[in-house]
Write a protein that holds these residues in place. Structure first.
Motif, short mmCIF file in Angstrom:
data_model
loop_
_atom_site.label_atom_id
_atom_site.label_comp_id
_atom_site.label_asym_id
_atom_site.label_seq_id
_atom_site.Cartn_x
_atom_site.Cartn_y
_atom_site.Cartn_z
N LEU A 28 4.14 10.27 -7.24
CA LEU A 28 4.95 10.29 -7.94
C LEU A 28 4.32 10.81 -9.31
N ARG A 29 3.36 9.95 -9.82
CA ARG A 29 2.79 10.43 -10.94
C ARG A 29 2.04 11.76 -10.97
N SER A 30 1.43 12.10 -9.79
CA SER A 30 0.96 13.45 -9.67
C SER A 30 1.87 14.56 -9.86
N GLN A 31 3.12 14.27 -9.32
CA GLN A 31 4.29 15.25 -9.45
C GLN A 31 4.83 15.38 -10.68
N GLU A 32 5.17 14.19 -11.22
CA GLU A 32 5.53 14.13 -12.60
C GLU A 32 4.65 14.97 -13.66
N GLN A 33 3.32 14.67 -13.51
CA GLN A 33 2.22 15.71 -14.38
C GLN A 33 2.33 17.19 -14.06
N ALA A 34 2.74 17.42 -12.65
CA ALA A 34 2.84 18.98 -12.52
C ALA A 34 4.16 19.43 -13.07
N GLN A 38 0.83 -1.24 0.12
CA GLN A 38 -0.04 -0.15 -0.10
C GLN A 38 0.83 1.18 0.02
N GLN A 39 1.97 1.13 0.74
CA GLN A 39 2.80 2.27 0.62
C GLN A 39 3.38 2.71 -0.63
N ILE A 40 3.91 1.54 -1.13
CA ILE A 40 4.54 1.60 -2.46
C ILE A 40 3.43 2.26 -3.66
N VAL A 41 2.10 1.61 -3.54
CA VAL A 41 1.05 2.28 -4.50
C VAL A 41 1.12 3.73 -4.11
N ALA A 42 1.04 4.06 -2.99
CA ALA A 42 0.65 5.50 -2.45
C ALA A 42 1.76 6.46 -3.09
N ALA A 43 3.12 5.93 -2.90
CA ALA A 43 4.20 6.81 -3.46
C ALA A 43 4.10 6.63 -4.88
N ASP A 91 12.48 14.16 -8.07
CA ASP A 91 13.51 13.46 -7.91
C ASP A 91 13.34 12.66 -6.51
N ASP A 92 13.05 13.25 -5.70
CA ASP A 92 12.95 12.85 -3.95
C ASP A 92 11.92 11.70 -4.29
N GLN A 93 10.87 11.97 -5.00
CA GLN A 93 9.73 11.02 -4.73
C GLN A 93 10.01 9.53 -5.43
N ARG A 94 10.94 9.80 -6.43
CA ARG A 94 11.31 8.38 -7.28
C ARG A 94 12.31 7.86 -6.21
N LEU A 95 12.83 8.28 -5.56
CA LEU A 95 13.81 7.95 -4.35
C LEU A 95 12.89 7.15 -3.45
N THR A 96 11.92 7.92 -3.16
CA THR A 96 11.03 7.28 -2.03
C THR A 96 10.29 5.97 -2.58
N VAL A 97 9.93 5.97 -3.77
CA VAL A 97 9.28 4.87 -4.55
C VAL A 97 10.21 3.67 -4.45
N GLU A 98 11.83 3.91 -4.81
CA GLU A 98 12.69 2.83 -4.91
C GLU A 98 12.74 2.57 -3.44
N ARG A 99 13.01 3.32 -2.30
CA ARG A 99 13.19 2.86 -1.04
C ARG A 99 12.18 2.09 -0.52
N ARG A 100 10.67 2.25 -0.76
CA ARG A 100 9.64 1.55 -0.52
C ARG A 100 9.88 0.09 -0.95
N ARG A 101 10.19 0.04 -2.29
CA ARG A 101 10.13 -1.10 -3.04
C ARG A 101 11.63 -2.07 -2.46
N SER A 102 12.62 -1.25 -1.95
CA SER A 102 13.63 -2.01 -1.32
C SER A 102 13.38 -2.60 -0.06
N GLU A 103 12.48 -1.87 0.63
CA GLU A 103 12.07 -2.14 2.13
C GLU A 103 11.25 -3.51 1.91
N ARG A 104 10.34 -3.47 0.95
CA ARG A 104 9.61 -4.86 0.56
C ARG A 104 10.41 -5.96 0.33
N GLN A 105 11.46 -5.72 -0.50
CA GLN A 105 12.33 -6.76 -0.66
C GLN A 105 13.13 -7.44 0.41
#
Length: 217
Positions: A136-142, A127-132, A176-190
């Motif tokens: 990210l998609r919202s910020q990329e659109q902005a 759920q945290q990965i999906v939220a991140a 850039d920060d949000q992309r790192l957050t997504v990667e960190r969440r994925r790493s945490e799950r792994q």
């Protein structure tokens, strides 16, 4: 041999003095040590050299009644301190591992209970990965909107204002920060999956140890 009274008195006194002298020297403790050259030394008093190299206290019967180690150097004292600290860390880790094992067994009567809890944690991480990702998609659109407006300004031969430039730089950093957050969440799950596998293995090991005495009865 017959002695006169004065001679007899003199003999008794002389004998007594000799016996006292002998008894006095024989009742003392002595100090034994090896000097810098390794030579064995004895003394009725404790010299500084003996304290430096270490010594033994020898009783009247020739038996060692006490051993005193040599004084440690500053380097040896520092090394001993580090060694003691390392040993304490190891003891703390052993105690922590034992508490963790106890909590693992007492908290989950069955393996299915442990797996259910692990699955719930994984779902929370998902759920945290999906939220991140949504953020990210919202910020990329902005950011894309800002870049589009900047391109329009450039086509119209206009220069970006300082405010627009700061806004664009800020949004790029957020993306850039949000992309790192997504990667960190994925790493945490792994990492969690690997930790859960190890936890299951440890759980089974502990359960097998608990069951071993019963199977032998």
């Amino acid at each position: 041999m017959r002695l006169s009274l004065p001679g007899l008195i003199f003999f008794v006194l002389a004998t007594g003095v000799a016996m006292c002298a002998h008894a006095g020297s024989g009742d003392r403790n002595r100090y034994k040590w090896r000097d810098a050259a390794g030579n064995l030394q004895y003394s009725d008093s404790l010299p500084a050299e003996a304290a430096k190299y270490g010594y033994e206290v020898v009783g009247p019967q020739g038996i060692v009644i006490k051993r005193v180690e040599r004084a440690k150097t500053a380097a040896e004292l520092a090394a001993a301190k580090v060694s003691a600290a390392t040993a304490q860390v190891q003891q703390n880790k052993i105690a922590a591992d034992e508490r963790a094992d106890e909590q693992l067994i007492s908290g989950y009567p069955e393996e299915s209970d442990l797996k259910r809890t692990q699955q719930q944690k994984l779902e929370m991480l998902d759920q945290q990965i999906v939220a991140a990702q949504i953020s990210l998609r919202s910020q990329e659109q902005a950011l894309a909107d800002l870049l589009g407006r900047a391109a329009d300004e450039e086509r119209n031969k206009k220069t970006l204002s300082d405010f627009q430039a700061r806004q664009l730089a800020k949004m790029r950093k957020q993306v850039d920060d949000q992309r790192l957050t997504v990667e960190r969440r994925r790493s945490e799950r792994q990492n969690a999956v690997g930790a859960f596998d190890a936890e299951i293995a440890r759980y089974r090991e502990l359960k097998a140890k608990l069951a071993a005495p019963q199977s032998g009865q």
